[in-house]
Design a protein around this motif. Sequence first.
Motif, PDB file in Angstrom:
ATOM      1  N   LYS A   1      17.877  16.396 -51.504  1.00  0.00           N
ATOM      2  CA  LYS A   1      17.019  16.644 -52.663  1.00  0.00           C
ATOM      3  C   LYS A   1      16.935  15.425 -53.568  1.00  0.00           C
ATOM      4  N   LEU A   2      18.038  14.699 -53.692  1.00  0.00           N
ATOM      5  CA  LEU A   2      18.041  13.523 -54.554  1.00  0.00           C
ATOM      6  C   LEU A   2      17.290  12.376 -53.907  1.00  0.00           C
ATOM      7  N   GLN A   3      17.450  12.193 -52.619  1.00  0.00           N
ATOM      8  CA  GLN A   3      16.683  11.164 -51.916  1.00  0.00           C
ATOM      9  C   GLN A   3      15.187  11.451 -51.987  1.00  0.00           C
ATOM     10  N   GLN A   4      14.843  12.719 -51.846  1.00  0.00           N
ATOM     11  CA  GLN A   4      13.439  13.147 -51.920  1.00  0.00           C
ATOM     12  C   GLN A   4      12.865  12.861 -53.300  1.00  0.00           C
ATOM     13  N   ALA A   5      13.619  13.203 -54.343  1.00  0.00           N
ATOM     14  CA  ALA A   5      13.139  12.986 -55.708  1.00  0.00           C
ATOM     15  C   ALA A   5      13.053  11.500 -56.040  1.00  0.00           C
ATOM     16  N   ARG A   6      14.035  10.724 -55.596  1.00  0.00           N
ATOM     17  CA  ARG A   6      14.012   9.282 -55.870  1.00  0.00           C
ATOM     18  C   ARG A   6      12.824   8.612 -55.182  1.00  0.00           C
ATOM     19  N   ALA A   7      12.522   9.018 -53.953  1.00  0.00           N
ATOM     20  CA  ALA A   7      11.390   8.428 -53.237  1.00  0.00           C
ATOM     21  C   ALA A   7      10.076   8.744 -53.943  1.00  0.00           C
ATOM     22  N   ALA A   8       9.903   9.990 -54.357  1.00  0.00           N
ATOM     23  CA  ALA A   8       8.682  10.375 -55.069  1.00  0.00           C
ATOM     24  C   ALA A   8       8.595   9.665 -56.420  1.00  0.00           C
ATOM     25  N   PHE A   9       9.733   9.515 -57.078  1.00  0.00           N
ATOM     26  CA  PHE A   9       9.789   8.819 -58.364  1.00  0.00           C
ATOM     27  C   PHE A   9       9.364   7.365 -58.192  1.00  0.00           C
ATOM     28  N   ALA A  10       9.884   6.708 -57.159  1.00  0.00           N
ATOM     29  CA  ALA A  10       9.518   5.312 -56.916  1.00  0.00           C
ATOM     30  C   ALA A  10       8.023   5.173 -56.639  1.00  0.00           C
ATOM     31  N   ASP A  11       7.446   6.142 -55.935  1.00  0.00           N
ATOM     32  CA  ASP A  11       6.027   6.085 -55.595  1.00  0.00           C
ATOM     33  C   ASP A  11       5.131   6.187 -56.825  1.00  0.00           C
ATOM     34  N   THR A  12       5.613   6.878 -57.852  1.00  0.00           N
ATOM     35  CA  THR A  12       4.766   7.083 -59.035  1.00  0.00           C
ATOM     36  C   THR A  12       5.151   6.183 -60.194  1.00  0.00           C
ATOM     37  N   LEU A  13       6.117   5.272 -59.968  1.00  0.00           N
ATOM     38  CA  LEU A  13       6.661   4.481 -61.071  1.00  0.00           C
ATOM     39  C   LEU A  13       5.630   3.556 -61.698  1.00  0.00           C
ATOM     40  N   GLU A  14       4.718   3.029 -60.894  1.00  0.00           N
ATOM     41  CA  GLU A  14       3.743   2.071 -61.430  1.00  0.00           C
ATOM     42  C   GLU A  14       2.863   2.699 -62.493  1.00  0.00           C
ATOM     43  N   THR A  15       2.418   3.928 -62.263  1.00  0.00           N
ATOM     44  CA  THR A  15       1.573   4.600 -63.253  1.00  0.00           C
ATOM     45  C   THR A  15       2.386   5.483 -64.184  1.00  0.00           C
ATOM     46  N   ALA A  16       3.472   6.057 -63.672  1.00  0.00           N
ATOM     47  CA  ALA A  16       4.364   6.930 -64.444  1.00  0.00           C
ATOM     48  C   ALA A  16       3.604   8.044 -65.165  1.00  0.00           C
ATOM     49  N   ASP A  17       2.574   8.577 -64.499  1.00  0.00           N
ATOM     50  CA  ASP A  17       1.781   9.610 -65.156  1.00  0.00           C
ATOM     51  C   ASP A  17       2.520  10.947 -65.138  1.00  0.00           C
ATOM     52  N   GLU A  18       2.295  11.724 -66.176  1.00  0.00           N
ATOM     53  CA  GLU A  18       3.005  12.994 -66.339  1.00  0.00           C
ATOM     54  C   GLU A  18       2.778  13.933 -65.167  1.00  0.00           C
ATOM     55  N   ALA A  19       1.541  14.027 -64.696  1.00  0.00           N
ATOM     56  CA  ALA A  19       1.232  14.987 -63.633  1.00  0.00           C
ATOM     57  C   ALA A  19       2.064  14.706 -62.386  1.00  0.00           C
ATOM     58  N   SER A  20       2.168  13.438 -61.992  1.00  0.00           N
ATOM     59  CA  SER A  20       2.925  13.097 -60.789  1.00  0.00           C
ATOM     60  C   SER A  20       4.423  13.329 -60.979  1.00  0.00           C
ATOM     61  N   LEU A  21       4.931  13.001 -62.155  1.00  0.00           N
ATOM     62  CA  LEU A  21       6.357  13.184 -62.407  1.00  0.00           C
ATOM     63  C   LEU A  21       6.729  14.665 -62.455  1.00  0.00           C
ATOM     64  N   PHE A  22       5.904  15.466 -63.095  1.00  0.00           N
ATOM     65  CA  PHE A  22       6.183  16.904 -63.104  1.00  0.00           C
ATOM     66  C   PHE A  22       6.027  17.499 -61.701  1.00  0.00           C
ATOM     67  N   ALA A  23       5.104  16.950 -60.911  1.00  0.00           N
ATOM     68  CA  ALA A  23       4.932  17.446 -59.548  1.00  0.00           C
ATOM     69  C   ALA A  23       6.181  17.202 -58.710  1.00  0.00           C
ATOM     70  N   LEU A  24       6.817  16.057 -58.856  1.00  0.00           N
ATOM     71  CA  LEU A  24       8.022  15.802 -58.065  1.00  0.00           C
ATOM     72  C   LEU A  24       9.158  16.715 -58.511  1.00  0.00           C
ATOM     73  N   LEU A  25       9.209  17.050 -59.800  1.00  0.00           N
ATOM     74  CA  LEU A  25      10.238  17.963 -60.295  1.00  0.00           C
ATOM     75  C   LEU A  25       9.985  19.406 -59.871  1.00  0.00           C
ATOM     76  N   ALA A  26       8.748  19.710 -59.486  1.00  0.00           N
ATOM     77  CA  ALA A  26       8.382  21.079 -59.090  1.00  0.00           C
ATOM     78  C   ALA A  26       8.434  21.283 -57.585  1.00  0.00           C
ATOM     79  N   ASP A  27       8.946  20.320 -56.840  1.00  0.00           N
ATOM     80  CA  ASP A  27       8.944  20.388 -55.377  1.00  0.00           C
ATOM     81  C   ASP A  27       9.924  21.452 -54.886  1.00  0.00           C
ATOM     82  N   PRO A  28       9.445  22.520 -54.204  1.00  0.00           N
ATOM     83  CA  PRO A  28      10.321  23.608 -53.767  1.00  0.00           C
ATOM     84  C   PRO A  28      10.858  23.452 -52.347  1.00  0.00           C
ATOM     85  N   ARG A  29      10.518  22.351 -51.667  1.00  0.00           N
ATOM     86  CA  ARG A  29      10.900  22.205 -50.259  1.00  0.00           C
ATOM     87  C   ARG A  29      12.423  22.146 -50.094  1.00  0.00           C
TER      88      ARG A  29
END
Length: 248
Positions: A153-181
């Motif tokens: 779960k932490l590797q998954q969240a870190r990867a998604a976080f890195a992918d959205t870091l350039e824009t750091a938009d709220e929608a993408s960050l909240f989406a990674l926190l809402a991942d139920p997989r």
Amino acid sequence: MCLIVLAWRPGHSLPLLVAANRDEFYARPAATMAEWPDAPGLIAGRDLQAGGTWLGIGPGGRFAALTNIRDPRLTQGTRSRGELPLHFLQGDQSPEVFLNELRHEAAEYSGFNLLVGDSQALWHFNSQSGEARALPPGIHGVSNAGLDTPWPKLQQARAAFADTLETADEASLFALLADPRRPDDTALPHTGVGLDLERLLGSVFIASPTYGTRASTLLYTYADGTRRIIERSFGPEGMPIGEVRFER
């Protein structure tokens, strides 16, 4: 708080960016993130059972966040871990001094990870190892083991976080926190709580009738010292129940 991913980049226009989930029993009473009337300048959620907090910001650019360590073999402490972020946020010690003093009383608390920082430095303390260290610049994460432990779960969240870091938009960050997989059973950590519970706790966002992600929080800290913090709250089965935001 059970999962935190962050980017620490001194000298950057956005030196600290944090995305975090707090997981807890829904029955445990808590107040939504707010400015505390009895602590001017402190913005945090409040645990109404023990009185502390799990994540917050304070005067002077101070930031603190806490996760529990999941290990049934650890001795249970006599004091509430929620005191720890609160003590730092209300104090004036540097992160290094605060954590060096905490070493002497860490055994009074059940296992925890504590992140504390100000405009100059960001530090991490793990009560199981007793190690306090300044974080180097980069992307870091912590769940319910150590810093940057390779749980799925932490590797998954870190990867998604890195992918959205350039824009750091709220929608993408909240989406990674809402991942139920949930990961495959073979990838789950073995923390001594049994397979059914490991499965439930294996996703970034947890939802069930009794226990789950109670809050998802984003913190933006800018080079000029201003900060923006947004928190979404959830009830049983992950139902959204509100959002608050603050800018300072």
